[in-house]
Design a protein around this motif. Structure first.
Motif, PDB file in Angstrom:
ATOM      1  N   GLY A 105       0.820  -1.200   0.000  1.00 52.02           N
ATOM      2  CA  GLY A 105       0.000   0.000   0.000  1.00 52.02           C
ATOM      3  C   GLY A 105       0.855   1.251   0.000  1.00 52.02           C
ATOM      4  N   ARG A 106       0.416   2.244  -0.748  1.00 50.78           N
ATOM      5  CA  ARG A 106       1.110   3.514  -0.815  1.00 50.78           C
ATOM      6  C   ARG A 106       0.107   4.666  -0.897  1.00 50.78           C
ATOM      7  NH1 ARG A 106       4.769   0.913   0.689  1.00 50.78           N
ATOM      8  NH2 ARG A 106       6.928   0.856  -0.085  1.00 50.78           N
ATOM      9  N   THR A 107       0.600   5.864  -0.569  1.00 53.91           N
ATOM     10  CA  THR A 107      -0.227   7.072  -0.561  1.00 53.91           C
ATOM     11  C   THR A 107       0.270   8.039  -1.625  1.00 53.91           C
ATOM     12  OG1 THR A 107      -0.770   6.817   1.778  1.00 53.91           O
ATOM     13  CG2 THR A 107      -0.947   9.031   0.865  1.00 53.91           C
ATOM     14  N   PHE A 108      -0.673   8.685  -2.283  1.00 56.95           N
ATOM     15  CA  PHE A 108      -0.383   9.653  -3.338  1.00 56.95           C
ATOM     16  C   PHE A 108      -1.049  10.979  -2.967  1.00 56.95           C
ATOM     17  CE2 PHE A 108      -0.627   5.384  -4.916  1.00 56.95           C
ATOM     18  CZ  PHE A 108       0.437   5.247  -5.794  1.00 56.95           C
ATOM     19  N   VAL A 109      -0.355  12.074  -3.214  1.00 57.64           N
ATOM     20  CA  VAL A 109      -0.910  13.401  -2.926  1.00 57.64           C
ATOM     21  C   VAL A 109      -0.973  14.200  -4.220  1.00 57.64           C
ATOM     22  CG1 VAL A 109      -0.627  15.559  -1.661  1.00 57.64           C
ATOM     23  CG2 VAL A 109      -0.077  13.392  -0.544  1.00 57.64           C
ATOM     24  N   LEU A 110      -2.160  14.728  -4.510  1.00 53.34           N
ATOM     25  CA  LEU A 110      -2.376  15.602  -5.660  1.00 53.34           C
ATOM     26  C   LEU A 110      -2.501  17.031  -5.142  1.00 53.34           C
ATOM     27  CD1 LEU A 110      -5.105  13.428  -7.430  1.00 53.34           C
ATOM     28  CD2 LEU A 110      -2.619  13.269  -7.673  1.00 53.34           C
ATOM     29  N   GLY A 111      -1.804  17.944  -5.738  1.00 59.34           N
ATOM     30  CA  GLY A 111      -1.851  19.316  -5.256  1.00 59.34           C
ATOM     31  C   GLY A 111      -0.732  19.603  -4.278  1.00 59.34           C
ATOM     32  N   HIS A 164      -5.673  -2.803  14.020  1.00 63.65           N
ATOM     33  CA  HIS A 164      -4.447  -3.590  13.957  1.00 63.65           C
ATOM     34  C   HIS A 164      -3.438  -2.886  13.057  1.00 63.65           C
ATOM     35  CE1 HIS A 164      -4.736  -5.240   9.838  1.00 63.65           C
ATOM     36  NE2 HIS A 164      -6.040  -5.179  10.032  1.00 63.65           N
ATOM     37  N   ALA A 165      -2.184  -3.357  13.115  1.00 58.73           N
ATOM     38  CA  ALA A 165      -1.115  -2.734  12.334  1.00 58.73           C
ATOM     39  C   ALA A 165      -0.405  -3.750  11.457  1.00 58.73           C
ATOM     40  CB  ALA A 165      -0.121  -2.050  13.266  1.00 58.73           C
ATOM     41  N   GLY A 166      -1.093  -4.830  11.097  1.00 58.20           N
ATOM     42  CA  GLY A 166      -0.502  -5.807  10.203  1.00 58.20           C
ATOM     43  C   GLY A 166      -1.011  -7.206  10.461  1.00 58.20           C
ATOM     44  N   HIS A 167      -0.525  -8.152   9.638  1.00 56.33           N
ATOM     45  CA  HIS A 167      -1.082  -9.499   9.677  1.00 56.33           C
ATOM     46  C   HIS A 167      -0.131 -10.483   9.009  1.00 56.33           C
ATOM     47  CE1 HIS A 167      -1.874  -8.872   5.413  1.00 56.33           C
ATOM     48  NE2 HIS A 167      -2.379  -7.689   5.747  1.00 56.33           N
ATOM     49  N   LEU A 168      -0.440 -11.757   9.147  1.00 62.05           N
ATOM     50  CA  LEU A 168       0.324 -12.812   8.491  1.00 62.05           C
ATOM     51  C   LEU A 168       0.184 -12.724   6.973  1.00 62.05           C
ATOM     52  CD1 LEU A 168      -0.580 -15.911  10.712  1.00 62.05           C
ATOM     53  CD2 LEU A 168       1.678 -14.846  10.507  1.00 62.05           C
ATOM     54  N   VAL A 169       1.197 -13.229   6.282  1.00 64.32           N
ATOM     55  CA  VAL A 169       1.145 -13.321   4.828  1.00 64.32           C
ATOM     56  C   VAL A 169       1.941 -14.554   4.418  1.00 64.32           C
ATOM     57  CG1 VAL A 169       3.232 -11.964   4.368  1.00 64.32           C
ATOM     58  CG2 VAL A 169       1.359 -11.938   2.703  1.00 64.32           C
ATOM     59  N   ILE A 207       3.126  -8.847   7.453  1.00 68.65           N
ATOM     60  CA  ILE A 207       2.958  -7.558   6.796  1.00 68.65           C
ATOM     61  C   ILE A 207       2.785  -6.504   7.887  1.00 68.65           C
ATOM     62  CG2 ILE A 207       1.322  -6.145   5.475  1.00 68.65           C
ATOM     63  CD1 ILE A 207       2.954  -7.898   3.656  1.00 68.65           C
ATOM     64  N   LEU A 208       3.481  -5.385   7.760  1.00 62.83           N
ATOM     65  CA  LEU A 208       3.281  -4.250   8.651  1.00 62.83           C
ATOM     66  C   LEU A 208       2.527  -3.180   7.884  1.00 62.83           C
ATOM     67  CD1 LEU A 208       3.876  -2.768  11.361  1.00 62.83           C
ATOM     68  CD2 LEU A 208       6.006  -1.958  10.310  1.00 62.83           C
ATOM     69  N   GLU A 209       1.403  -2.744   8.422  1.00 59.07           N
ATOM     70  CA  GLU A 209       0.635  -1.692   7.751  1.00 59.07           C
ATOM     71  C   GLU A 209       0.462  -0.505   8.681  1.00 59.07           C
ATOM     72  OE1 GLU A 209      -3.954  -2.678   7.770  1.00 59.07           O
ATOM     73  OE2 GLU A 209      -2.854  -4.338   6.860  1.00 59.07           O
ATOM     74  N   ILE A 210       0.742   0.661   8.138  1.00 58.18           N
ATOM     75  CA  ILE A 210       0.657   1.909   8.886  1.00 58.18           C
ATOM     76  C   ILE A 210      -0.471   2.744   8.297  1.00 58.18           C
ATOM     77  CG2 ILE A 210       1.907   3.940   9.679  1.00 58.18           C
ATOM     78  CD1 ILE A 210       3.185   1.300  10.586  1.00 58.18           C
ATOM     79  N   HIS A 211      -1.549   2.903   9.058  1.00 59.38           N
ATOM     80  CA  HIS A 211      -2.673   3.736   8.635  1.00 59.38           C
ATOM     81  C   HIS A 211      -2.738   4.924   9.592  1.00 59.38           C
ATOM     82  CE1 HIS A 211      -7.308   4.144   7.881  1.00 59.38           C
ATOM     83  NE2 HIS A 211      -6.612   5.111   7.304  1.00 59.38           N
ATOM     84  N   LEU A 212      -2.246   6.063   9.117  1.00 56.39           N
ATOM     85  CA  LEU A 212      -2.255   7.280   9.914  1.00 56.39           C
ATOM     86  C   LEU A 212      -3.434   8.150   9.523  1.00 56.39           C
ATOM     87  CD1 LEU A 212       1.541   8.276   9.749  1.00 56.39           C
ATOM     88  CD2 LEU A 212       0.390   6.818  11.436  1.00 56.39           C
ATOM     89  N   VAL A 213      -4.029   8.802  10.515  1.00 57.01           N
ATOM     90  CA  VAL A 213      -5.140   9.706  10.215  1.00 57.01           C
ATOM     91  C   VAL A 213      -4.905  11.060  10.870  1.00 57.01           C
ATOM     92  CG1 VAL A 213      -6.803   7.830   9.937  1.00 57.01           C
ATOM     93  CG2 VAL A 213      -6.554   8.920  12.168  1.00 57.01           C
ATOM     94  N   GLY A 221      -3.669   8.416   5.582  1.00 59.16           N
ATOM     95  CA  GLY A 221      -2.710   7.891   4.629  1.00 59.16           C
ATOM     96  C   GLY A 221      -2.337   6.473   5.018  1.00 59.16           C
ATOM     97  N   PHE A 222      -1.735   5.737   4.081  1.00 58.61           N
ATOM     98  CA  PHE A 222      -1.520   4.307   4.279  1.00 58.61           C
ATOM     99  C   PHE A 222      -0.203   3.880   3.654  1.00 58.61           C
ATOM    100  CE2 PHE A 222      -2.420  -0.203   3.275  1.00 58.61           C
ATOM    101  CZ  PHE A 222      -2.886  -0.642   4.508  1.00 58.61           C
ATOM    102  N   HIS A 223       0.513   2.992   4.366  1.00 54.39           N
ATOM    103  CA  HIS A 223       1.798   2.469   3.879  1.00 54.39           C
ATOM    104  C   HIS A 223       1.905   1.038   4.366  1.00 54.39           C
ATOM    105  CE1 HIS A 223       6.074   3.219   2.614  1.00 54.39           C
ATOM    106  NE2 HIS A 223       6.253   2.139   3.363  1.00 54.39           N
ATOM    107  N   GLU A 224       2.193   0.110   3.447  1.00 51.65           N
ATOM    108  CA  GLU A 224       2.153  -1.313   3.810  1.00 51.65           C
ATOM    109  C   GLU A 224       3.142  -2.104   2.978  1.00 51.65           C
ATOM    110  OE1 GLU A 224      -1.430  -4.524   4.319  1.00 51.65           O
ATOM    111  OE2 GLU A 224      -1.450  -3.289   2.503  1.00 51.65           O
ATOM    112  N   GLU A 225       3.877  -3.008   3.657  1.00 49.26           N
ATOM    113  CA  GLU A 225       4.752  -3.955   2.971  1.00 49.26           C
ATOM    114  C   GLU A 225       5.254  -4.978   3.973  1.00 49.26           C
ATOM    115  OE1 GLU A 225       8.976  -2.225   2.207  1.00 49.26           O
ATOM    116  OE2 GLU A 225       7.592  -0.541   1.959  1.00 49.26           O
ATOM    117  N   LEU A 226       6.162  -5.848   3.538  1.00 47.56           N
ATOM    118  CA  LEU A 226       6.680  -6.904   4.400  1.00 47.56           C
ATOM    119  C   LEU A 226       7.438  -6.331   5.606  1.00 47.56           C
ATOM    120  CD1 LEU A 226       8.029  -9.438   1.764  1.00 47.56           C
ATOM    121  CD2 LEU A 226       6.406 -10.005   3.576  1.00 47.56           C
ATOM    122  N   LEU A 227       7.196  -6.932   6.759  1.00 45.36           N
ATOM    123  CA  LEU A 227       7.915  -6.587   7.985  1.00 45.36           C
ATOM    124  C   LEU A 227       9.113  -7.512   8.192  1.00 45.36           C
ATOM    125  CD1 LEU A 227       8.188  -5.270  10.845  1.00 45.36           C
ATOM    126  CD2 LEU A 227       6.594  -7.026  11.652  1.00 45.36           C
TER     127      LEU A 227
END
Length: 230
Positions: A105-111, A164-169, A207-213, A221-227
């Motif tokens: 997962g990745r975040t994109f900013v327009l503007g 949660h902040a991630g899960h098995l893969v 997988i570690l996933e970071i969902h910041l608000v 925003g969201f950032h996710e990949e292998l831990l």
């Protein structure tokens, strides 16, 4: 399907490398653009994965969310939204490559909104700091890593957006990860060590996933990949 651990690790890393290339191509081709609907963008990314890698299956629902929809956790299904000219967007995809799952997962900013750009900049920093904390604590539990991710988010001026902040893969279909199996998540109720083997005796990969608000509830925003690898 059963592979030795070095092969499993190599296959998971290969799957992630393809996901990285997929997301690089999303940006190169400008698939996330103002005036596009979230579902339409999701479909284009699906088609791009097929074009690049012959990938037609995804192990979890495809997610493209923009604006206030970026506040929603995974299980929510907000109405389709048109991406705006000064928007924030994240994509979360779980393509299957040669029977191994990627989750990226990745975040994109327009503007030019500086706060949106700041959350996008902070996401990989929080991820890297959490991954380093994991590396330094050999017996860390799901509960302890979640607490550290929460601390890092607060230190950066954000809040966590999910339970949660991630899960098995792993191989597809991997061990069931639903709400009833808390040991499959990096979550407050998981007091088991993350470094362990599963019921089949295989090394658990995460997988570690970071969902910041945003604290005022405007966007996330969201950032996710292998831990555990890479």
């Amino acid at each position: 399907m059963s592979h030795d651990e070095p092969t499993r690790a190599a296959r998971l890393l290969s799957a992630q490398a393809k996901a990285v290339r997929l997301f690089e191509t999303i940006e190169e081709r400008g698939l996330i653009a103002p005036g596009q609907g979230e579902r339409a963008v999701s479909d284009r990314i699906r088609d791009l994965a097929n074009e690049l890698f012959g990938t037609t299956r995804h192990w979890h629902k495809r997610i493209v969310r923009s604006g206030p929809n970026t506040l929603m956790p995974y299980k929510e299904n907000p109405p389709d939204r048109i991406i705006g000219t000064d928007d924030i967007v994240f994509a979360d995809f779980g393509p299957i490559f040669e029977e191994y799952e990627a989750d990226f997962g990745r975040t994109f900013v327009l503007g030019d909104d500086p706060v949106k750009h700041r959350i996008r900049t902070d996401l990989p920093k929080v991820f890297a700091a959490a991954k380093e904390h994991f590396a330094q604590h050999g017996d860390i539990t799901g509960r302890e890593l979640y607490a550290e991710v929460s601390r890092l988010a607060g230190e950066a001026g954000w809040e966590l957006g999910g339970w949660h902040a991630g899960h098995l893969v792993g191989e597809f279909p991997h061990e069931s990860i639903d709400g009833a199996d808390i040991e499959s998540y990096i979550a407050p109720d998981n007091g088991t060590p993350l470094r362990r083997t599963d019921k089949a005796g295989r090394t658990c990969h995460w997988i570690l996933e970071i969902h910041l608000v945003h604290g005022e509830g405007e966007f996330g925003g969201f950032h996710e990949e292998l831990l555990t690898l890479g």
